[in-house]
Each structure stands twice: as structure tokens, then as C-alpha cells.
Design a protein around this motif. Structure first.
Motif, PDB file in Angstrom:
ATOM      1  N   GLU A  90       0.705  -1.136   0.068  1.00 30.54           N
ATOM      2  CA  GLU A  90      -0.016   0.066   0.092  1.00 30.54           C
ATOM      3  C   GLU A  90       0.867   1.338  -0.041  1.00 30.54           C
ATOM      4  O   GLU A  90       1.930   1.220   0.578  1.00 30.54           O
ATOM      5  CB  GLU A  90      -0.831  -0.020   1.247  1.00 30.54           C
ATOM      6  CG  GLU A  90      -1.938  -1.128   1.149  1.00 30.54           C
ATOM      7  CD  GLU A  90      -3.027  -0.872   2.212  1.00 30.54           C
ATOM      8  OE1 GLU A  90      -2.870   0.339   2.992  1.00 30.54           O
ATOM      9  OE2 GLU A  90      -3.632  -1.528   2.626  1.00 30.54           O
ATOM     10  N   ALA A  91       0.646   2.219  -0.471  1.00 27.07           N
ATOM     11  CA  ALA A  91       0.990   3.589  -0.706  1.00 27.07           C
ATOM     12  C   ALA A  91       0.522   4.481   0.665  1.00 27.07           C
ATOM     13  O   ALA A  91      -0.469   4.330   0.942  1.00 27.07           O
ATOM     14  CB  ALA A  91       0.667   4.285  -1.901  1.00 27.07           C
ATOM     15  N   ALA A  92       1.601   5.239   1.200  1.00 26.92           N
ATOM     16  CA  ALA A  92       1.303   6.288   2.265  1.00 26.92           C
ATOM     17  C   ALA A  92       0.117   7.256   1.804  1.00 26.92           C
ATOM     18  O   ALA A  92      -0.549   7.505   2.800  1.00 26.92           O
ATOM     19  CB  ALA A  92       2.426   6.920   2.601  1.00 26.92           C
ATOM     20  N   GLU A  93      -0.106   7.305   0.476  1.00 28.21           N
ATOM     21  CA  GLU A  93      -1.295   8.427   0.038  1.00 28.21           C
ATOM     22  C   GLU A  93      -2.459   7.823  -0.023  1.00 28.21           C
ATOM     23  O   GLU A  93      -3.636   8.592  -0.353  1.00 28.21           O
ATOM     24  CB  GLU A  93      -0.570   8.945  -1.167  1.00 28.21           C
ATOM     25  CG  GLU A  93       0.695   9.828  -1.140  1.00 28.21           C
ATOM     26  CD  GLU A  93       1.704   8.916  -1.841  1.00 28.21           C
ATOM     27  OE1 GLU A  93       2.615   9.468  -2.312  1.00 28.21           O
ATOM     28  OE2 GLU A  93       1.698   7.595  -1.396  1.00 28.21           O
ATOM     29  N   ALA A  94      -2.453   6.422   0.101  1.00 34.19           N
ATOM     30  CA  ALA A  94      -3.926   5.856   0.094  1.00 34.19           C
ATOM     31  C   ALA A  94      -3.882   4.373   1.049  1.00 34.19           C
ATOM     32  O   ALA A  94      -3.839   3.392   0.415  1.00 34.19           O
ATOM     33  CB  ALA A  94      -4.362   5.229  -1.237  1.00 34.19           C
ATOM     34  N   LEU A 109      12.007   7.120   8.774  1.00 31.61           N
ATOM     35  CA  LEU A 109      12.754   7.236   7.461  1.00 31.61           C
ATOM     36  C   LEU A 109      12.113   6.819   6.622  1.00 31.61           C
ATOM     37  O   LEU A 109      12.758   6.518   5.294  1.00 31.61           O
ATOM     38  CB  LEU A 109      13.987   6.810   7.775  1.00 31.61           C
ATOM     39  CG  LEU A 109      14.825   7.366   8.988  1.00 31.61           C
ATOM     40  CD1 LEU A 109      16.454   6.498   9.042  1.00 31.61           C
ATOM     41  CD2 LEU A 109      15.027   8.726   9.170  1.00 31.61           C
ATOM     42  N   SER A 110      10.623   7.131   6.215  1.00 29.04           N
ATOM     43  CA  SER A 110      10.026   6.996   4.985  1.00 29.04           C
ATOM     44  C   SER A 110       9.312   8.269   4.508  1.00 29.04           C
ATOM     45  O   SER A 110       9.140   8.193   3.193  1.00 29.04           O
ATOM     46  CB  SER A 110       9.014   5.998   5.310  1.00 29.04           C
ATOM     47  OG  SER A 110       7.967   6.479   6.274  1.00 29.04           O
ATOM     48  N   PRO A 115       6.258  10.967  -2.522  1.00 29.05           N
ATOM     49  CA  PRO A 115       6.217  12.084  -3.502  1.00 29.05           C
ATOM     50  C   PRO A 115       5.113  12.876  -2.809  1.00 29.05           C
ATOM     51  O   PRO A 115       5.417  14.239  -3.052  1.00 29.05           O
ATOM     52  CB  PRO A 115       5.715  11.467  -4.648  1.00 29.05           C
ATOM     53  CG  PRO A 115       6.212   9.972  -4.746  1.00 29.05           C
ATOM     54  CD  PRO A 115       6.012   9.627  -3.281  1.00 29.05           C
ATOM     55  N   ASP A 116       3.885  12.672  -2.445  1.00 24.30           N
ATOM     56  CA  ASP A 116       2.877  13.547  -2.186  1.00 24.30           C
ATOM     57  C   ASP A 116       2.973  13.475  -0.559  1.00 24.30           C
ATOM     58  O   ASP A 116       1.976  12.916  -0.117  1.00 24.30           O
ATOM     59  CB  ASP A 116       1.617  13.300  -2.763  1.00 24.30           C
ATOM     60  CG  ASP A 116       0.351  14.173  -2.364  1.00 24.30           C
ATOM     61  OD1 ASP A 116       0.799  15.044  -1.510  1.00 24.30           O
ATOM     62  OD2 ASP A 116      -0.645  14.169  -3.033  1.00 24.30           O
ATOM     63  N   VAL A 117       3.605  14.127   0.257  1.00 24.59           N
ATOM     64  CA  VAL A 117       4.104  14.097   1.385  1.00 24.59           C
ATOM     65  C   VAL A 117       2.407  14.666   2.395  1.00 24.59           C
ATOM     66  O   VAL A 117       2.143  14.166   3.533  1.00 24.59           O
ATOM     67  CB  VAL A 117       5.123  14.711   2.034  1.00 24.59           C
ATOM     68  CG1 VAL A 117       4.983  16.126   2.174  1.00 24.59           C
ATOM     69  CG2 VAL A 117       5.641  14.199   3.583  1.00 24.59           C
ATOM     70  N   ARG A 179      26.266   0.909  -1.954  1.00 26.25           N
ATOM     71  CA  ARG A 179      26.215  -0.279  -1.796  1.00 26.25           C
ATOM     72  C   ARG A 179      25.276  -1.143  -2.715  1.00 26.25           C
ATOM     73  O   ARG A 179      24.272  -2.156  -2.253  1.00 26.25           O
ATOM     74  CB  ARG A 179      25.806  -0.686  -0.204  1.00 26.25           C
ATOM     75  CG  ARG A 179      26.862  -0.268   0.882  1.00 26.25           C
ATOM     76  CD  ARG A 179      26.342  -0.612   2.271  1.00 26.25           C
ATOM     77  NE  ARG A 179      27.522  -0.379   3.064  1.00 26.25           N
ATOM     78  CZ  ARG A 179      27.312  -0.378   4.278  1.00 26.25           C
ATOM     79  NH1 ARG A 179      26.099  -1.267   4.860  1.00 26.25           N
ATOM     80  NH2 ARG A 179      28.008   0.025   5.218  1.00 26.25           N
ATOM     81  N   GLY A 180      25.234  -0.975  -4.027  1.00 29.11           N
ATOM     82  CA  GLY A 180      24.226  -1.451  -4.969  1.00 29.11           C
ATOM     83  C   GLY A 180      22.771  -1.037  -4.764  1.00 29.11           C
ATOM     84  O   GLY A 180      22.000  -1.609  -5.438  1.00 29.11           O
ATOM     85  N   ILE A 181      22.533  -0.008  -3.985  1.00 27.99           N
ATOM     86  CA  ILE A 181      21.159   0.546  -3.783  1.00 27.99           C
ATOM     87  C   ILE A 181      21.141   1.924  -4.790  1.00 27.99           C
ATOM     88  O   ILE A 181      22.140   2.726  -4.761  1.00 27.99           O
ATOM     89  CB  ILE A 181      20.946   0.755  -2.580  1.00 27.99           C
ATOM     90  CG1 ILE A 181      21.092  -0.273  -1.464  1.00 27.99           C
ATOM     91  CG2 ILE A 181      19.493   1.683  -2.355  1.00 27.99           C
ATOM     92  CD1 ILE A 181      21.152  -0.151  -0.058  1.00 27.99           C
ATOM     93  N   ARG A 182      20.238   2.103  -5.512  1.00 24.65           N
ATOM     94  CA  ARG A 182      20.114   3.244  -6.153  1.00 24.65           C
ATOM     95  C   ARG A 182      18.491   3.479  -6.032  1.00 24.65           C
ATOM     96  O   ARG A 182      17.741   3.089  -6.729  1.00 24.65           O
ATOM     97  CB  ARG A 182      20.140   3.135  -7.529  1.00 24.65           C
ATOM     98  CG  ARG A 182      20.460   4.564  -8.557  1.00 24.65           C
ATOM     99  CD  ARG A 182      20.808   4.386  -9.835  1.00 24.65           C
ATOM    100  NE  ARG A 182      20.758   5.603 -10.604  1.00 24.65           N
ATOM    101  CZ  ARG A 182      19.734   6.026 -11.398  1.00 24.65           C
ATOM    102  NH1 ARG A 182      18.875   5.329 -11.596  1.00 24.65           N
ATOM    103  NH2 ARG A 182      19.898   7.284 -11.929  1.00 24.65           N
ATOM    104  N   ILE A 183      18.149   4.845  -5.366  1.00 26.46           N
ATOM    105  CA  ILE A 183      16.817   5.043  -5.150  1.00 26.46           C
ATOM    106  C   ILE A 183      16.690   6.889  -5.130  1.00 26.46           C
ATOM    107  O   ILE A 183      17.552   7.567  -5.096  1.00 26.46           O
ATOM    108  CB  ILE A 183      16.308   4.677  -3.726  1.00 26.46           C
ATOM    109  CG1 ILE A 183      17.565   5.297  -2.638  1.00 26.46           C
ATOM    110  CG2 ILE A 183      16.400   3.050  -3.428  1.00 26.46           C
ATOM    111  CD1 ILE A 183      17.059   4.822  -1.230  1.00 26.46           C
ATOM    112  N   ARG A 184      15.481   7.153  -5.469  1.00 28.19           N
ATOM    113  CA  ARG A 184      15.153   8.527  -5.456  1.00 28.19           C
ATOM    114  C   ARG A 184      14.539   9.005  -4.022  1.00 28.19           C
ATOM    115  O   ARG A 184      13.722   8.333  -3.556  1.00 28.19           O
ATOM    116  CB  ARG A 184      14.053   8.713  -6.468  1.00 28.19           C
ATOM    117  CG  ARG A 184      13.574  10.312  -6.860  1.00 28.19           C
ATOM    118  CD  ARG A 184      12.420  10.278  -7.631  1.00 28.19           C
ATOM    119  NE  ARG A 184      12.672   9.818  -8.819  1.00 28.19           N
ATOM    120  CZ  ARG A 184      13.015  10.659  -9.894  1.00 28.19           C
ATOM    121  NH1 ARG A 184      13.373  11.688  -9.848  1.00 28.19           N
ATOM    122  NH2 ARG A 184      13.053  10.072 -10.901  1.00 28.19           N
TER     123      ARG A 184
END
Length: 249
Positions: A90-94, A109-110, A115-117, A179-184
Motif C-alpha cells: 500500500e502507498a502512504a497516500e492511500a 525514515l520514509s 512524493p505527495d507528503v 552498496r548497490g542501492i539506487r533510489i530517489r
């Protein structure tokens, strides 16, 4: 557009282990648990639970925890690591729960991944029971406004190592890799979080910028030279009470 989490899930789980990375293990876990232990919470929602590590910690405190995350691969990991747990995509926005379903809602830390805080904060408040607590750990804006690839640290001409940031007031996203992680991740000034929290009629009951309290001494010193994280505890007014000029209850 991808935020990188699906492709980075395996590397993320490997980086966390059961004890978490340095920031969680040696900075934030202890103050987060200290706040949780101040009240007899019954049912918690962990928003952006990832692989479920903090949900498992909450279960160890006797709290029935539900974890939600929009990343299918991370929820799959959480279910494998904790077959008896309750983990949902589930997304935090819904958020798919009725209003007032939880007496404790956690964002560990989320918020920097959402995106839509403003909508997420509204949803977290909606599912929080009157009198309940919204507990937030977040990357400090001072840190997220820095160059993520160098962790903000630069060397001056005289050899001094200092922490640098720029464009603090500009809300923006950036790709970070380690460490192999690539996130926005999102950088937002503190007001971008405080305003929607206050608009929901919540009351700030605790604020801290916790220092590192153990681990490798060199890393501890690095984390304690600049504000790395912040911790906020907000309370939803009880039914029949008002909160400030909006009168929300």
C-alpha cells in the motif's frame, strides 16, 4: 516513473540485516523505542515499513504491528522474514484502513521517499485514533540539502573537512547510490513537513535531533558533527477537544 526501490530491494535488505544500518542501529532505534515505551500502545501502523525490521521490533514490545509499503519486493522480503506478520502493499497516500484504526502510526525514515507528503500525512492522521500518536523519524533537511554522494562532506583549501549544503528551501528529488542501492529521495525544508502536520490539527509533543551513541568511533563523530536525523512525536486530539484556531478534533 520508477523510484528505484523495486530494483534495489535485495541490496537494501542485505544492507540492513536484522540490526539495521549505522543510522538506525546507533542513532534512531533507541530514541524511537524510548518514545514507543512511554505509553501502552496496542496496534501500530508502520508506514513505509520496507523489509519490516521495525515492525518486528514493535512486535517484540508486545504491539500488534501492521507494515505497509508500495514496493512489492520489500513486502515479499518482510513476509519471508516474518511469516506471522501483517505486511501489505500500500502507498502512504492511500492507506486501506478505516479511520481511527491505530493508536500508534509510525513513519521511520520514509517521508523522504513519499512524493505527495501532504496527502500521506493526511492519511496517517485519518487512520490514527483520537488521542493516538504519530511518531516520525526523518532525515534532517540540513542533510538532505547536501550532496548525497559525498554525504555532504567537503574538504576546504586549508584541509578542514566541513559539511556543506545548498538550496535548502528548494523542494526537489535526487538519485542516491550506495552498496548497490539506487533510489530517489526527496529533499524538503522542515516547513514542508510541519505545515501539513499542523494543518491536521496535530499537537507536537516531542522533538529531538538524536546523536549517535555507539558503533565505530569515527562514524559516531561524523554523525555528531551535523544534525543527521530528527524525531517528532505528534498527538491527535481526543474526541470533543479542539486544537488551535482550526478547531479540528
Amino acid at each position: 516513473m520508477s523510484d528505484g526501490w523495486e530494483d534495489s530491494a535485495d541490496a537494501w535488505v542485505a544492507s540492513q540485516g536484522e540490526e539495521g544500518d549505522f543510522g538506525r542501529r546507533w542513532v534512531m532505534d533507541a530514541p524511537m523505542l524510548e518514545r514507543v515505551r512511554r505509553r501502552p500502545y496496542v496496534r501500530a501502523l508502520d508506514v513505509g515499513c520496507g523489509e519490516g525490521r521495525f515492525c518486528r521490533m514493535l512486535a517484540g514490545e508486545g504491539i500488534a504491528a501492521v507494515g505497509i509499503d508500495p514496493t512489492v519486493a520489500l513486502i515479499d522480503h518482510a513476509r519471508r522474514l516474518d511469516p506471522g506478520g501483517d505486511y501489505r502493499v500500500e502507498a502512504a497516500e492511500a492507506i486501506g484502513f478505516d479511520g481511527g484504526a491505530f493508536d500508534l502510526v509510525i513513519s521511520y525514515l520514509s517521508l523522504i521517499d513519499i512524493p505527495d507528503v501532504a496527502t500521506a500525512i493526511r492519511e496517517m492522521t485519518r487512520v490514527l485514533a483520537p488521542g493516538g500518536t504519530l511518531l516520525i523519524a526523518n532525515l534532517a533537511g540540513y542533510n538532505s540539502a547536501a550532496d548525497a554522494h559525498g554525504l555532504g562532506w567537503v574538504t576546504l583549501a586549508d584541509g578542514r573537512r566541513v559539511h556543506a549544503m545548498d538550496d535548502y528551501l528548494e523542494e526537489r528529488t535526487a538519485w542516491i547510490e550506495w552498496r548497490g542501492i539506487r533510489i530517489r529521495n526527496w529533499h524538503r525544508p522542515l516547513g514542508a513537513y510541519m505545515t501539513p502536520l499542523l494543518e491536521q490539527g496535530l499537537t507536537l509533543t516531542h522533538f529531538a535531533e538524536p546523536p549517535a551513541h555507539g558503533g565505530d568511533p569515527a562514524r559516531q563523530a561524523l554523525y555528531n558533527r551535523a544534525p543527521w536525523f530528527l524525531l517528532m512525536e505528534w498527538q491527535k486530539p481526543r474526541a470533543g477537544s479542539s486544537s488551535g484556531p482550526t478547531g479540528r478534533a
